[in-house]
Write an enzyme that holds these catalytic residues in place. Structure first.
Site, PDB file in Angstrom:
ATOM      1  CG  ASP A  63      60.210  34.375  73.329  1.00  0.00           C
ATOM      2  OD1 ASP A  63      59.054  33.925  73.329  1.00  0.00           O
ATOM      3  OD2 ASP A  63      60.661  35.094  72.426  1.00  0.00           O
ATOM      4  NE  ARG A 102      49.848  32.168  57.038  1.00  0.00           N
ATOM      5  CZ  ARG A 102      49.736  33.171  57.901  1.00  0.00           C
ATOM      6  NH1 ARG A 102      50.755  33.512  58.663  1.00  0.00           N
ATOM      7  NH2 ARG A 102      48.588  33.825  58.022  1.00  0.00           N
ATOM      8  CG  PHE A 109      43.472  38.880  60.616  1.00  0.00           C
ATOM      9  CD1 PHE A 109      43.380  38.138  59.434  1.00  0.00           C
ATOM     10  CD2 PHE A 109      43.709  38.202  61.806  1.00  0.00           C
ATOM     11  CE1 PHE A 109      43.533  36.766  59.457  1.00  0.00           C
ATOM     12  CE2 PHE A 109      43.862  36.829  61.822  1.00  0.00           C
ATOM     13  CZ  PHE A 109      43.777  36.114  60.648  1.00  0.00           C
ATOM     14  CG  ASP A 164      56.105  31.127  72.109  1.00  0.00           C
ATOM     15  OD1 ASP A 164      55.021  30.995  71.516  1.00  0.00           O
ATOM     16  OD2 ASP A 164      56.711  32.206  72.192  1.00  0.00           O
ATOM     17  CE  LYS A 165      54.782  30.747  64.672  1.00  0.00           C
ATOM     18  NZ  LYS A 165      55.716  31.761  64.117  1.00  0.00           N
ATOM     19  CB  THR A 166      56.953  34.187  67.410  1.00  0.00           C
ATOM     20  OG1 THR A 166      55.955  33.763  66.487  1.00  0.00           O
ATOM     21  CG2 THR A 166      57.648  35.429  66.889  1.00  0.00           C
ATOM     22  CG  ASN A 197      53.006  34.955  75.186  1.00  0.00           C
ATOM     23  OD1 ASN A 197      54.177  35.255  75.404  1.00  0.00           O
ATOM     24  ND2 ASN A 197      52.644  34.248  74.152  1.00  0.00           N
ATOM     25  CG  ASP A 198      55.420  31.778  76.267  1.00  0.00           C
ATOM     26  OD1 ASP A 198      54.393  31.388  75.677  1.00  0.00           O
ATOM     27  OD2 ASP A 198      56.390  32.289  75.680  1.00  0.00           O
TER      28      ASP A 198
END
Length: 1274
Positions: A942, A727, A671, A540-542, A945-946
């Protein structure tokens, strides 16, 4: 017998979902809608083509087949007679395989009359799971207690309703509502399946998420108490119930494990032979193993229950029918909610206990439990239109509230709280689905475990052969029948060592302890071995690779169509009035866009929202103000937010009036990931005109801006900063026509105004990596471990982070997959799918992938490598080297490929490294697709959602102690991914240890088996204390210290190749067989050699009732003396060191114990004291010189075995493994892995020319086992 569903088919049985049944017009309109069929439903015309005894339910990852059965009295009688005749052994077999019990007591029958159902779950066409479930019937009549198990949850009070029948209304997966007086149902994997008479099949129970229109939710007025109670019969309580089994239940289930049953059999045999000492040792080890397993299992169940269980009180809106319809508010327990209930949302913090659709008001929600992003989001009411309800739609997903998420605040009109309608409850909710994946993870085929069972079966066949041989030979020599039976059965306990399960856990136990010292905790020691085969890691990234959120680096305004120099000093408009006034005068619209184009709001006087928006806003130095009123009342105001500079700035309007520079935010367009932008409509104080400001991806805003406002060198600038890892976002604006009024502004659609912008400039953000990220990824890259980023964040952010941390090298080009084009150049729709892969650094670098029917395209290419599978063909405009490119794709593209082009997806998975905007379910699907290619996958995350991916992975590593830790076998208290190499290195060491112990135990059992067979030929045997010395002192001590040899330093480097997990393969079998051959050779040498000495006296067997008497002889001495050395040699030889473990000399306890064993063995063989000779019942040769011959024989045996294992096996055969025909490097531990082809191999050139054009490095890449950088469809 199937229950009668009613006297006739009512129209409402097949209507679409409508709770506002009081409207006859709506009923009429719903009847005219087409009836959607899916998930196993079929029309009457199709029924004759399918077997009546079964039906199918297709899910995203698995297919369910339902087979009907009913009791058969004849079979029941035969079955129980067989159970009695076998002493209960057959019933034990039924416990291990419940479907066999079903077959033996029930007969197949149509599902309409079945009392039991066999659920056959097929997973990826490779695995099958079987579930036997009872079919139950729930009846409404008076809500009797015996009507079904669901009724126990809703009470036993009879319901009286005036003027209307008592019927159960529920919804099925085919998108239609059903109203019946009874339901036939069963539950499997926490999901309820209900018999549908219309299509004569079992369909999955569903919520309100299929088949409704958006406006239908607004027409739902809530349920009466009776309607809620009746509906609860079908849906059960709204709770995610985690069963916690009792200690005695867990104990019995553990004891009935086949290994422990075999140990019980061994203990009985040893009891008849008076072999009590080792039996006691086995009992102690078994009790320890069972106790540890029960405690750990119960602890895990309790932990998961504490994590997911909640008990709240909610306010529901009740319909009361007392002459006229009205509504009242009532507080009930959350577990009593059902789909269709309308709930009132409390103004301040609470946790949702169901999935719901917001009807009125706004809600600020923290969805980190699902997304992993601790960013509060604002939920808005669902539109009141007639569009089909699509939960994945960008406009609709902002209206869906999810179970388990935290509602921070709601905003509403006056005293009317925000309202929502319950969409799903219990395990139907999104959180329930996550917990379901924890309770029922996808099956994982691990080679080592499968091979270990095969090897045990092979040993069993050897044992049976020995049993038959010894029984026949002893019978021919006239031995007692009882002695024959005991001795023959004893061979089975020798060939299949009962201590094998305990010995196999030793390496995992020591690895678990070493991991705990490093702050990594494991709740399932089985996974430690599996982690040793990991050759692919998903992150995962964040919060895993990076810190939470982004940081503002700089801005690049555009002035006169020219890019200005980057501004990196913040805030842009500070306390200095000169600086603030100058910035406003020079870049007014740029500053206003930064200060207003966001979705920020206040909660308890704290600014909340997307971290990127917060950083952007704070960098302006402006102030965000809300109206002076209660936060909960700030709903749907004309000007809810105002932004202004922190220092007072006066602006002249040109009409002799001066106003403070303040900008009101009139409307927000949220968004959209599909549109890649958000926008706001604002009006400045003192102005009559409205402006629209837009923020989004540079490519999107450039396409929406006027060409004469876009700088010419912007592409070069974007490429420069993107390669630097930043980014990049863009800003644009335009004035709206002056005739627009406030009312018209609120009725506008975004498509009407988001065009013809004036380009303002660029925003640059940096996502800071955690300190340990880059070194770990570099370490794993050296180890040739495939690494993948899978995140719910933006794809450009993910690509930027991937470059910065080294997950994508600077030499690799990243191609982003785009949706397929299904329109010809002339504008007509075509069936051909053209996929585009666009280089994010070069807009003109695009790879087109054309997928069309194979029949239409075979004539266009003669290259066999163009054909990826039977149905898809690739037409490339450009080819790229697979060594220099990789893929990035979003969850939307993933879903499209998964549904329509699964074979193409399998090829893309081998090359892709970046997966963005992935849902929890898609993360799990990615892990499973990687596993399907033959990779052993670890997942590090972490957030909740994972959870699905953590559970589906071979080795899940959680960096959080929240929801994800309940799904993950590994939990680290560290803050970064430095735990990943630790887990892999310890797993490799444990796997090598388990591999060595298994070979050690196999050779030990076969060697002892050979010893006993030799001695049985003269009716002799090893004595009880000889057995005890070998089993307990030599073997058990060696096996227990085997795992103390730890792994090398994982921070420096990992070996490029994981250890083999193929136990039942040529090399391990050759090793074991040759070692046993050497052992038996020296057995025979001493067994027959002792007979040539002059002092030899032949052994004469005397029949006695005690089987342990009269077995001492010279042959017994020689066999025992040489075999006692052999067990020590095996512990040394199979204790492999580098590259996955340290040298055996570092294991001081093992080395010291082996040295002491050698001394004791030498004493027992050469100069045994009288007490030792009497205890072991040794017949010692009289000559010291003759006894000393044992030592050189044992030394020669050690040298030969050492040369065989460390020389021939490790240095020659294993090093030359890729050259052997019967071993392929690509098969590391799992199922067969297909290798990706280089990009150039799929260009439109002739295949023979392609081979000539490839460099030696690229041709060598064809044989590589690591598909991390290969791009199949390129």
């Amino acid at each position: 017998m199937a229950k009668n569903y009613g006297s006739r088919k009512l129209p409402s049985l097949s209507t679409r979902r409508e709770d506002s049944s009081s409207s006859t017009e709506m009923q009429r309109r719903s009847l005219l809608r087409p009836w959607k069929k899916e998930h196993g439903g079929r029309r009457d015309s199709d029924m004759s083509s399918e077997d009546d005894t079964r039906n199918h339910e297709r899910g995203e990852e698995s297919d369910l087949e339902f087979q009907g059965y009913r009791k058969c009295k004849c079979k029941i009688f035969v079955s129980w007679t067989s159970i009695l005749l076998t002493g209960g052994l057959l019933r034990l077999l039924y416990h291990w395989f419940p479907r066999l019990h079903l077959y033996s007591t029930h007969a197949p029958c149509p599902l309409t009359s079945a009392t039991k159902v066999l659920v056959v779950e097929s997973f990826q066409k490779k695995f099958k799971n079987y579930y036997v479930k009872d079919i139950k019937t729930s009846i409404v009549h008076g809500l009797k207690k015996d009507a079904g198990e669901c009724l126990d949850d809703v009470g036993e009070t009879p319901i009286h309703r005036k003027g209307k029948e008592r019927k159960i209304k529920f919804y099925l997966s085919d998108g239609a509502a059903r109203v019946t007086e009874s339901i036939r149902h069963f539950k499997c994997k926490k999901q309820c399946y209900i018999w549908d008479e219309d299509c004569e099949s079992f369909l999955k129970l569903s919520g309100l998420d299929v088949g409704l229109r958006n406006g239908d939710f607004h027409r739902l007025g809530g349920l009466t108490e009776q309607e809620q109670t009746l509906r609860q019969i079908a849906y059960g309580p709204n709770e995610i119930a985690i069963p916690v089994q009792g200690v005695w239940t867990l104990l019995i289930l553990e004891v009935l494990n086949p290994f422990y049953v075999f140990q019980l059999f061994s203990l009985i045999i040893w009891g008849f032979e008076n072999y009590y000492y080792y039996a006691v040792a086995i009992i102690i080890m078994s009790v320890f193993g069972v106790t540890t397993s029960v405690i750990q299992t119960r602890r895990n169940q309790k932990k998961l229950r504490r994590t997911v269980t909640s008990s709240d009180v909610v306010t529901v809106i009740r319909k009361v029918e007392d002459g006229e319809e009205k509504e009242v508010k009532e507080e009930i327990l959350a577990k009593n909610l059902v789909p269709g209930d309308v709930i009132a949302l409390h103004p301040y913090g609470f946790t949702l206990s169901c999935d719901a659709v917001l009807l009125s008001g706004n809600a600020i929600v923290n969805e980190s439990m699902l997304t992993g992003e601790s960013v509060p989001v604002t939920k808005v009411p669902i539109p009141n239109d007639e569009k089909k309800f699509e939960e994945k739609d960008d406009n609709i997903k902002h209206s869906v509230l999810f179970c388990g998420t935290k509602v921070l605040q709601t905003r509403f009109y006056g005293n009317e709280w925000a309202r929502a309608v319950v969409l799903r409850t219990g395990f139907l909710t999104t959180k329930g689905q996550i917990v379901q994946t924890i309770l029922y993870p996808p099956p994982v085929d691990y080679r080592f475990e499968r091979d270990s069972y095969k090897f045990v079966f092979a040993l069993s066949f050897i044992a049976i052969g020995g049993f038959i041989y010894s029984a026949i030979t002893k019978a021919l020599r006239g031995n007692y029948a009882g002695s024959i039976a005991i001795k023959a059965l004893d061979l089975i306990t020798i060939a299949v060592p009962p201590a094998l399960p305990a010995a196999m856990t030793v390496g995992k136990m020591y690895a678990q302890r070493r991991l705990e010292k490093k702050g990594i905790f494991c709740i399932n020691s089985r996974v430690i071995n599996v982690s040793g085969s990991v050759n692919c890691v998903c992150y995962d990234k964040t919060g895993t690779l990076t810190e939470d959120g982004l940081n503002m680096w700089g801005v690049i305004p555009v002035k006169d169509k020219e890019m200005q120099s980057p501004i990196t000093e913040f805030p842009l408009s500070g306390k200095s009035s000169d600086k603030g006034t100058n910035m406003i005068e020079e870049n007014e619209h740029f500053l206003v866009a930064m200060a207003s184009c966001h979705s920020l709001t206040y909660l308890d006087r704290n600014l909340i929202g997307d971290p990127l928006d917060i950083k952007m806003y704070e960098s302006t130095g402006w102030i965000l103000e809300e109206p002076e009123m209660s936060e909960t009342a700030q709903y749907d105001l004309l000007i809810p937010l105002v932004v202004r500079p922190s220092d007072e700035c006066i602006i002249s309007t040109g009409e002799d009036q001066d106003f403070p520079f303040e900008v009101g935010i009139i409307r927000q367009f949220h968004f959209s990931s599909h549109l890649q932008r958000m926008s706001v409509i604002t009006r400045r104080l003192g102005s009559r005109n409205f402006n629209i400001y837009c923020k989004g991806s540079p490519e999107m805003l450039i396409s929406l801006s006027k060409p004469d406002t876009v700088p010419t060198g912007i592409s070069t600038t974007m490429e420069f900063y993107t390669k630097k890892g930043y980014r990049v976002l863009a800003l644009a604006w335009k004035p709206l026509p002056p005739e627009f009024t406030v009312v018209q502004i609120h009725r506008l659609k975004r498509e009407q105004v988001e065009m013809d912008f004036i380009f303002l400039g660029l925003l640059l953000f940096e996502n800071r990596l955690k300190k340990g990220t880059a070194p770990v990824i570099a370490n794993l890259n050296k180890a040739k471990i495939k690494q993948i980023m899978v995140t719910g964040d933006n794809i450009l952010t993910a690509i930027s982070v991937a470059h910065e941390c080294g997950l994508v090298s600077s030499k690799q080009q990243v191609y982003q997959l785009e949706p397929p084009v299904m329109v010809n150049s002339n504008g007509s729709v075509t069936n051909d799918f053209t996929w585009a892969a666009k280089n994010i650094f070069k807009e003109d670098d695009v790879i087109e992938l054309k997928a069309e029917s194979i029949g239409d395209s075979m004539s266009h290419s003669n290259d066999p490598t163009d054909k990826i599978d039977e149905n898809i063909e690739i037409d490339l405009e450009k080819g790229k080297s697979s060594l220099t490119c990789t893929y990035a794709l979003t969850g939307t593209i993933w879903a499209e490929l998964k549904e329509h082009h699964p074979q193409l997806l399998k090829k893309i998975v081998k090359s892709g490294k970046i997966y963005a905007r992935m849902t929890p379910a898609q993360k799990q699907q990615l892990v499973q697709e990687l596993q399907a290619t033959g990779l052993c996958v670890a997942m590090c995350g972490d957030g909740a959602n994972d959870c699905g991916a953590l559970k589906a992975a071979h080795a899940g590593i959680s960096l959080s102690e929240a929801e994800s830790s309940a799904a993950s076998p590994f939990t680290s208290n560290g803050e970064d991914i430095s735990c990943v190499p630790h887990v892999i290195s310890e797993g490799r060491a444990a796997l090598v240890t388990s591999f060595g112990i298994f070979k050690f135990m196999a050779v030990y059992s076969l060697t002892q088996f050979a010893s006993v067979i030799l001695l049985y030929s003269i009716d002799s045997n090893l004595t009880d204390f000889q057995f005890l010395y070998i089993d307990l002192m030599l073997v058990t001590v060696s096996a227990s210290l085997f795992g103390l040899t730890g792994p090398p330093n994982s921070k420096k480097s990992l070996a490029p190749r994981p250890p083999s997990a193929r136990l039942f393969s040529p090399l391990p079998i050759i090793s074991i067989v040759l070692q046993v051959v050497f052992m038996v050779m020296f057995h025979c040498l001493l067994y027959f050699g002792v007979r040539f000495f002059p002092w030899y006296i032949p052994f004469i067997y005397e029949m006695t009732t005690d089987p342990s008497d009269n077995v001492s002889c010279y042959e017994n001495y020689s066999v025992f003396a040489i075999s006692s050395f052999q067990y020590v040699w095996m512990a040394v030889i199979f204790s492999r060191g580098a590259p996955h473990r340290k040298n055996i000399l570092t294991n001081r306890k093992l080395v010291l114990s082996l040295f002491i064993m050698c001394i004791i063995n030498a004493i027992a063989a050469v100069i045994p004291p009288n007490w030792m000779a009497n205890l072991l019942q040794l017949v010692v040769p009289p000559s010291l010189g003759d006894r000393l011959l044992i030592i050189p024989c044992a030394a020669l045996n050690f040298i030969l075995c050492l040369l065989l294992e460390w020389g021939l096996m490790e240095k020659i055969l294993e090093q030359g493994k890729p050259k052997l025909l019967w071993i392929k490097r690509k098969d590391l531990s799992f199922s067969k892995q297909s290798i990706a082809l280089p990009c150039k191999a799929l260009t439109s050139t002739n295949s023979s020319n392609v081979a000539n054009q490839l460099s030696e490095k690229e041709q060598g890449f064809r044989k590589s086992d690591n598909p991390a950088t290969s791009m199949t469809h390129l």
